[in-house]
Design a protein around this motif. Sequence first.
Motif, PDB file in Angstrom:
ATOM      1  N   LYS A   1       0.817  -1.225   0.000  1.00  7.71           N
ATOM      2  CA  LYS A   1       0.000   0.000   0.000  1.00  7.71           C
ATOM      3  C   LYS A   1       0.849   1.272   0.000  1.00  7.71           C
ATOM      4  O   LYS A   1       0.319   2.369   0.026  1.00  7.71           O
ATOM      5  CB  LYS A   1      -0.938   0.010   1.206  1.00  7.71           C
ATOM      6  N   GLU A   2       2.171   1.106  -0.013  1.00  8.96           N
ATOM      7  CA  GLU A   2       3.071   2.254  -0.017  1.00  8.96           C
ATOM      8  C   GLU A   2       3.444   2.621  -1.443  1.00  8.96           C
ATOM      9  O   GLU A   2       3.466   1.775  -2.334  1.00  8.96           O
ATOM     10  CB  GLU A   2       4.365   1.936   0.765  1.00  8.96           C
ATOM     11  N   LYS A   3       3.764   3.876  -1.622  1.00  7.52           N
ATOM     12  CA  LYS A   3       4.263   4.338  -2.907  1.00  7.52           C
ATOM     13  C   LYS A   3       5.777   4.129  -2.890  1.00  7.52           C
ATOM     14  O   LYS A   3       6.465   4.661  -2.011  1.00  7.52           O
ATOM     15  CB  LYS A   3       3.911   5.815  -3.078  1.00  7.52           C
ATOM     16  N   TYR A   4       6.294   3.333  -3.820  1.00  6.74           N
ATOM     17  CA  TYR A   4       7.733   3.080  -3.852  1.00  6.74           C
ATOM     18  C   TYR A   4       8.209   2.989  -5.294  1.00  6.74           C
ATOM     19  O   TYR A   4       7.434   2.818  -6.225  1.00  6.74           O
ATOM     20  CB  TYR A   4       8.105   1.818  -3.069  1.00  6.74           C
ATOM     21  N   GLU A   5       9.522   3.132  -5.437  1.00  7.79           N
ATOM     22  CA  GLU A   5      10.141   2.986  -6.754  1.00  7.79           C
ATOM     23  C   GLU A   5      11.567   2.458  -6.551  1.00  7.79           C
ATOM     24  O   GLU A   5      12.208   2.732  -5.539  1.00  7.79           O
ATOM     25  CB  GLU A   5      10.166   4.313  -7.513  1.00  7.79           C
ATOM     26  N   ASP A   6      12.020   1.693  -7.516  1.00  5.04           N
ATOM     27  CA  ASP A   6      13.400   1.180  -7.529  1.00  5.04           C
ATOM     28  C   ASP A   6      13.773   0.378  -6.289  1.00  5.04           C
ATOM     29  O   ASP A   6      14.921   0.428  -5.850  1.00  5.04           O
ATOM     30  CB  ASP A   6      14.400   2.325  -7.720  1.00  5.04           C
TER      31      ASP A   6
ATOM     32  N   ALA B   1       9.341   3.870   5.925  1.00  2.00           N
ATOM     33  CA  ALA B   1       8.174   4.659   5.502  1.00  2.00           C
ATOM     34  C   ALA B   1       8.146   6.046   6.157  1.00  2.00           C
ATOM     35  O   ALA B   1       7.568   6.977   5.602  1.00  2.00           O
ATOM     36  CB  ALA B   1       6.885   3.911   5.809  1.00  2.00           C
ATOM     37  N   TYR B   2       8.778   6.189   7.305  1.00  2.00           N
ATOM     38  CA  TYR B   2       8.821   7.495   7.967  1.00  2.00           C
ATOM     39  C   TYR B   2       9.820   8.444   7.325  1.00  2.00           C
ATOM     40  O   TYR B   2       9.730   9.651   7.502  1.00  2.00           O
ATOM     41  CB  TYR B   2       9.162   7.344   9.459  1.00  2.00           C
ATOM     42  N   ARG B   3      10.785   7.917   6.579  1.00  2.00           N
ATOM     43  CA  ARG B   3      11.820   8.769   5.978  1.00  2.00           C
ATOM     44  C   ARG B   3      11.246   9.860   5.081  1.00  2.00           C
ATOM     45  O   ARG B   3      11.601  11.029   5.258  1.00  2.00           O
ATOM     46  CB  ARG B   3      12.819   7.919   5.197  1.00  2.00           C
ATOM     47  N   PRO B   4      10.376   9.543   4.115  1.00  2.00           N
ATOM     48  CA  PRO B   4       9.823  10.621   3.288  1.00  2.00           C
ATOM     49  C   PRO B   4       9.050  11.660   4.099  1.00  2.00           C
ATOM     50  O   PRO B   4       9.072  12.848   3.784  1.00  2.00           O
ATOM     51  CB  PRO B   4       8.896   9.890   2.306  1.00  2.00           C
TER      52      PRO B   4
ATOM     53  N   PRO C   1       8.421   8.911  -3.084  1.00  2.00           N
ATOM     54  CA  PRO C   1       8.243   7.452  -2.954  1.00  2.00           C
ATOM     55  C   PRO C   1       9.408   6.809  -2.202  1.00  2.00           C
ATOM     56  O   PRO C   1      10.536   7.308  -2.253  1.00  2.00           O
ATOM     57  CB  PRO C   1       8.218   6.960  -4.402  1.00  2.00           C
ATOM     58  N   LEU C   2       9.115   5.726  -1.516  1.00  2.00           N
ATOM     59  CA  LEU C   2      10.167   4.953  -0.863  1.00  2.00           C
ATOM     60  C   LEU C   2      11.112   4.398  -1.926  1.00  2.00           C
ATOM     61  O   LEU C   2      10.689   4.073  -3.036  1.00  2.00           O
ATOM     62  CB  LEU C   2       9.573   3.770  -0.098  1.00  2.00           C
ATOM     63  N   ASN C   3      12.369   4.256  -1.564  1.00  3.40           N
ATOM     64  CA  ASN C   3      13.332   3.667  -2.494  1.00  3.40           C
ATOM     65  C   ASN C   3      14.343   2.834  -1.712  1.00  3.40           C
ATOM     66  O   ASN C   3      14.257   2.735  -0.485  1.00  3.40           O
ATOM     67  CB  ASN C   3      14.006   4.757  -3.346  1.00  3.40           C
TER      68      ASN C   3
ATOM     69  N   MET D   1      15.306   2.143   2.450  1.00  2.00           N
ATOM     70  CA  MET D   1      15.346   0.812   3.068  1.00  2.00           C
ATOM     71  C   MET D   1      16.714   0.556   3.711  1.00  2.00           C
ATOM     72  O   MET D   1      16.796   0.032   4.818  1.00  2.00           O
ATOM     73  CB  MET D   1      15.020  -0.273   2.037  1.00  2.00           C
ATOM     74  N   ARG D   2      17.782   0.936   3.026  1.00  2.00           N
ATOM     75  CA  ARG D   2      19.134   0.753   3.587  1.00  2.00           C
ATOM     76  C   ARG D   2      19.318   1.604   4.844  1.00  2.00           C
ATOM     77  O   ARG D   2      19.890   1.136   5.835  1.00  2.00           O
ATOM     78  CB  ARG D   2      20.192   1.116   2.548  1.00  2.00           C
ATOM     79  N   ASP D   3      18.860   2.845   4.798  1.00  2.10           N
ATOM     80  CA  ASP D   3      18.980   3.711   5.973  1.00  2.10           C
ATOM     81  C   ASP D   3      18.197   3.136   7.152  1.00  2.10           C
ATOM     82  O   ASP D   3      18.673   3.162   8.283  1.00  2.10           O
ATOM     83  CB  ASP D   3      18.479   5.124   5.660  1.00  2.10           C
ATOM     84  N   ALA D   4      17.013   2.622   6.873  1.00  5.02           N
ATOM     85  CA  ALA D   4      16.208   2.011   7.936  1.00  5.02           C
ATOM     86  C   ALA D   4      16.920   0.791   8.502  1.00  5.02           C
ATOM     87  O   ALA D   4      16.957   0.591   9.717  1.00  5.02           O
ATOM     88  CB  ALA D   4      14.833   1.618   7.396  1.00  5.02           C
TER      89      ALA D   4
END
Length: 114
Positions: free
Chosen positions: A21-26, A52-55, A94-96, A100-103
Motif C-alpha cells: 500500500k506504499e508508494k515506492y520505486e526502484d 516509511a517514515y523517511r519521506p 516514494p520509498l526507495n 530501506m538501507r537507511d532504515a
Amino acid sequence: MMVGLPSPENREVILKTLLAKEKYEDIEFKKLSTLTKGYSGSDLKNLCMTAAYRPVQELMQQEKAKEMKKEAEIEISEVASNATEEDQVIVLRPLNMEHMRDAKNKLLKIPHCS
C-alpha cells in the motif's frame, strides 16, 4: 510453538506484502531479502515502518526550512504580508532502496541481524 525465520523467498514475499500500500520505486526486493538475512517477520515490519517514515521526515525538514526562510525574509523586510498562502498539496517522495538501507542501518541494534 517455535517458528523459524523466513527464507529469502519468504522475506521477499513479506516485504512486498508490507509495502503493497506504499508508494515506492526502484526497490530491489530480491536484494533486500538478501540484505535482511536473519530478520523475522516482525523485524521486516519494523524495517518497513522505519523506512516509511523517511519521506515524512524529509518533508517536515523541507517545510521547517521554508518556514525559517520565510520568517527571515519577514524580519529583513519588516513588512507584514497580507497575502494568503495558496493551498498546497503535500506529496511525499516514494520509498526507495536508499530509504530501506537507511532504515536497516538504524535497526542494526537488533542482536540476531547480520
